[in-house]
Design a protein around this motif. Sequence first.
Motif, PDB file in Angstrom:
ATOM      1  N   ILE A   1       0.849  -1.196   0.000  1.00 56.06           N
ATOM      2  CA  ILE A   1       0.000   0.000   0.000  1.00 56.06           C
ATOM      3  C   ILE A   1       0.886   1.249   0.000  1.00 56.06           C
ATOM      4  N   GLN A   2       1.929   1.228   0.836  1.00 57.91           N
ATOM      5  CA  GLN A   2       2.839   2.361   0.906  1.00 57.91           C
ATOM      6  C   GLN A   2       3.486   2.614  -0.450  1.00 57.91           C
ATOM      7  N   ALA A   3       3.929   1.547  -1.097  1.00 55.17           N
ATOM      8  CA  ALA A   3       4.584   1.689  -2.405  1.00 55.17           C
ATOM      9  C   ALA A   3       3.612   2.262  -3.427  1.00 55.17           C
ATOM     10  N   LYS A   4       2.383   1.821  -3.364  1.00 51.51           N
ATOM     11  CA  LYS A   4       1.344   2.302  -4.276  1.00 51.51           C
ATOM     12  C   LYS A   4       1.108   3.796  -4.056  1.00 51.51           C
TER      13      LYS A   4
ATOM     14  N   ARG B   1      -1.809  11.907  -6.873  1.00 51.07           N
ATOM     15  CA  ARG B   1      -3.181  11.695  -6.382  1.00 51.07           C
ATOM     16  C   ARG B   1      -3.201  10.715  -5.204  1.00 51.07           C
ATOM     17  N   TYR B   2      -2.418   9.636  -5.359  1.00 49.16           N
ATOM     18  CA  TYR B   2      -2.374   8.636  -4.296  1.00 49.16           C
ATOM     19  C   TYR B   2      -1.680   9.195  -3.053  1.00 49.16           C
ATOM     20  N   ARG B   3      -0.665  10.025  -3.298  1.00 45.96           N
ATOM     21  CA  ARG B   3       0.059  10.600  -2.161  1.00 45.96           C
ATOM     22  C   ARG B   3      -0.861  11.480  -1.332  1.00 45.96           C
TER      23      ARG B   3
ATOM     24  N   LEU C   1      -1.991  10.916   2.464  1.00 44.16           N
ATOM     25  CA  LEU C   1      -1.849  11.950   3.489  1.00 44.16           C
ATOM     26  C   LEU C   1      -3.127  12.053   4.322  1.00 44.16           C
ATOM     27  N   LEU C   2      -4.261  12.042   3.620  1.00 43.22           N
ATOM     28  CA  LEU C   2      -5.547  12.131   4.326  1.00 43.22           C
ATOM     29  C   LEU C   2      -5.770  10.906   5.207  1.00 43.22           C
ATOM     30  N   LEU C   3      -5.299   9.764   4.733  1.00 41.30           N
ATOM     31  CA  LEU C   3      -5.542   8.515   5.456  1.00 41.30           C
ATOM     32  C   LEU C   3      -4.440   8.178   6.469  1.00 41.30           C
ATOM     33  N   ALA C   4      -3.403   9.012   6.528  1.00 38.20           N
ATOM     34  CA  ALA C   4      -2.250   8.665   7.371  1.00 38.20           C
ATOM     35  C   ALA C   4      -2.620   8.279   8.806  1.00 38.20           C
TER      36      ALA C   4
END
Lengths: 350, 350
Positions: free
Chosen positions: A245-248, A254-256, A260-263
């Motif tokens: 998931i982190q790599a993705k 957009r994923y970053r 960030l929101l889901l951190a």
Amino acid sequence: MIRIALDAAGGDRGPEEVLRAAALVAGRYDITLVGPRELVVSAARAAGVDLSPFGLTDAPEVVGMGEPPSEAIRSKPRSSLTVGLELVASGRADAFISAGNSGAVVAGALLMLGRLPGVDRPGVATHLPTYRGRIIIIDAGANADCRPHHLLQFGVMGSAYYRCTFGNPSPRVGLLNIGEEPSKGNLLARRAYQLLSASGLNFVGNVEGKDLPWDVADVVVTDGFSGNVALKTAEGVGEMLFKAIQAKINQRLRYRLGGLLLAPAFRELLSRYDYAEYGGAPLLGVRGVVVLAHGRSNARALRGAIEMAAEAVRTGVTEAVARAVEQLTVTGPGLGSRLGPDDGGIGPGL
Amino acid sequence: MIRIALDAAGGDRGPEEVLRAAALVAGRYDITLVGPRELVVSAARAAGVDLSPFGLTDAPEVVGMGEPPSEAIRSKPRSSLTVGLELVASGRADAFISAGNSGAVVAGALLMLGRLPGVDRPGVATHLPTYRGRIIIIDAGANADCRPHHLLQFGVMGSAYYRCTFGNPSPRVGLLNIGEEPSKGNLLARRAYQLLSASGLNFVGNVEGKDLPWDVADVVVTDGFSGNVALKTAEGVGEMLFKAIQAKINQRLRYRLGGLLLAPAFRELLSRYDYAEYGGAPLLGVRGVVVLAHGRSNARALRGAIEMAAEAVRTGVTEAVARAVEQLTVTGPGLGSRLGPDDGGIGPGL
């Protein structure tokens, strides 16, 4: 105050991490650090931990993670394991905790503390996080080769532990197997199924690997080989998926942003489902409280193991396990520990 | 054109899903649907699938998912399993694929196709997704109780399969175990370690459950009990973690927004690491190509199983496995299938 002997030499992260854990519970428990004195003192300096609240018992020999367990215990009588377990055996500590060579801790506990009456094989009861709660898997690796009556005893000991720890009067006991039906599995599982069915435990039948995270049982019984395979596979898959998931997330802007929101959510999930650092695992069936912590334990995980050991002392787990095994031996001719190595003589009626 | 017999009666999702899978590969393979004729016809109507490109062989009896394998095969000679396998045995199909009762498929294949010369126990070779690729685990559940030389044969057959399928001339073979050192594990694993070390395979040693997702080996050998426990635990933990993430995302607006941004990423991850629907698993060691699909397979997963079977036919997996096992029997006195049940007589030199 509960007296805890803490292996300062064990674990992959070095003594600093153990000292940090001790600092987290200083004042709440009477902690004795066990390890090579100089090593502990210099690690305390490096970690910025004040040693004054703790006892320190010198144990100059160190057992490595890869050493053959029994050999290590016999050849190193002054290791942190033997010295720490001796503190429990002699009544100078209420519990011993180690993140070191778990096979050697088990071998040491057998030698220094001995088994409770009627117990054939002490078992490691590991906590595994599930979707909503947790289950206990016993045995998680101390006994690679088991007989059916060992699995029955694991069920009895695991139940007693669960009752003490979670206040549940009748924990559901499942048998790790490769299918739901009683006829499924290897010879060991099929015979253990019969013994568990007739045991008076709250036996809920077979539990498959895919059921483990879904709270279908409270205590899951298995041999130490399969139990260890299940636990370590869960650990590996969990770790791998979080990494994937982190790599993705790092792949695209957009994923970053989403990451960030889901951190905070991921942090919560990681801490909840980190199989590698989920407190500790008590060794049930020996004369005293011994808790094995994962080799990779950080200070937080080690604090969890210390709390777990203290709770086991407080709730009288050792006595509860002893009573439960004693009762099994009394009630069940053909079910207790007196059976021969092949469980011979078990009629088809069981 | 490769001729595939497809069990239309097997699987948890009903025949519609099988028909949808057939429709996905229509024209590329010569597909024969095997199942109760009326059931197939009405399912085709319900699913909106045109049956005209396919053959249809009537098999009025249905083997349930919970039925005892051997009994089911013996008592239902006109089930989709026996009829489908008979198509392969008689040379009218090149491969058989079923998402039905996997124990019964194995029992049926043993009875209808028989074992390749020298093979003691056919093994199920399941593909497990890893961080970067995939590994093959053999055996994944066909043989709950194994002897050391069965594990050696799994290594030989798994290697041959891997060579054919991925073109890798020397796949790395690992042994599923509960520690890295050769001395670790149960009696079975310790003896299998010796046999594998001396086998001439590219044996890379023990592989723990936590290593499985990290591409440390290409083929992982184990008994069917532990293999099944590992695979199903991986499946359950994967499913649980994705569900926990979903539940977390629904908790707060901020997380929902993050989830929206990450939705395509999660879809990719889910499809890559969905252990339950990862194609199929060939049964190695029988006289013909048989692929077991997961009971929960959807059309996409079943298409994967069909492609896998076709690839096995194309690359001559059965012949490659036969040659590899034959070579083992020739080269290794004391290593082949002629050993007694206890592998007695293996000297310490191995």
